[in-house]
Enzyme design. Structure first.
Site: not given
Length: 240
Positions: A7, A48, A140
């Site tokens: 995405i 990162d 998640y």
């Protein structure tokens, strides 16, 4: 962030196609370079998002290279499958570090630049996992729920400064991450997509490009009176 694939990459390409310049941030620097090559006037930076120093350096360099920052998309992420009793502390910590802390760090580093631009728009990528329960998805879901809550808080805190903060919470979309999810269930992508589509009223999974359209709307002046919102491109899944 996370713009070297999925995405994030689709959004970077769409943003550039509509005349913007993009700092393509990803831990995978080669992936970021490949996407930036498709985006005229853009720059690829290694970052990162779970590392504060890396984030601060990348955001500062992005502002220097582009001249200003007025739009931010946080889309870096990964998934580890498992329930509360299955997932390791290391995986739990990693998911939260990338999704929740990473979003926090990038927003915090970008805010001075958005203020300097006079206004700005932030879109943070969550998931329908922040809205509804899904099997074996504890870490998640917790991380995406944190993104949703953080974004609403930021929207309130920043509204008077002309900085809008919104969330896009997609349903199943074909990316490397969802392909990994299908493989974790012992399925190839075609079989996994069919299984996911069975629960979606529109009868199919989405594409990264479709989600990019939602992101671009919220970043644009067409959404100038929208902050603290959550747009859910999910084919009707959460309407059930």
């Amino acid at each position: 962030t996370g713009a070297g694939s999925g995405i994030g990459a689709a959004t970077a390409r769409r943003y550039a196609a509509e005349g913007g310049r993009v700092a393509v941030l990803d831990r995978d620097h080669d992936g970021a370079r490949a996407v930036a090559a498709d985006c005229p006037g853009s720059v690829a930076l290694a970052c990162d998002v779970a590392d504060q120093a890396s984030v601060e350096a990348a955001v500062a360099l992005a502002a220097a290279e582009l001249g200003r920052i007025d739009s931010v998309l946080n889309s870096a992420g990964h998934v580890v499958i498992g329930g509360v009793e299955d997932i390791s502390i290391a995986d739990w910590s990693s998911i939260l570090a990338v999704h929740a802390t990473g979003t926090f760090l990038v927003c915090r580093a970008a805010l001075p630049h958005l203020r300097a631009a006079g206004k700005g728009s932030i879109v943070n990528l969550a998931s329908i996992a922040a809205l509804v329960g899904r099997p074996r998805n504890a870490a998640y879901a917790a991380a995406k729920g944190a993104i949703l809550a953080l974004s609403r808080q930021m929207a309130i805190d920043l509204a008077a400064q002309a900085i809008r903060v919104n969330v896009v919470a997609p349903g199943p979309v074909r990316t490397a991450m969802t392909e990994h999810f299908a493989q974790a269930q012992g399925l190839d992508w075609d079989a996994g997509a069919r299984a996911m589509a069975a629960g979606i009223p529109m009868g199919r999974v989405g594409s990264a490009e479709e989600v990019a359209g939602s992101v671009l709307f919220l970043l644009s002046e067409d959404a100038s009176f929208i902050t603290g919102g959550c747009l859910v491109p999910d084919g009707g899944l959460t309407a059930l």
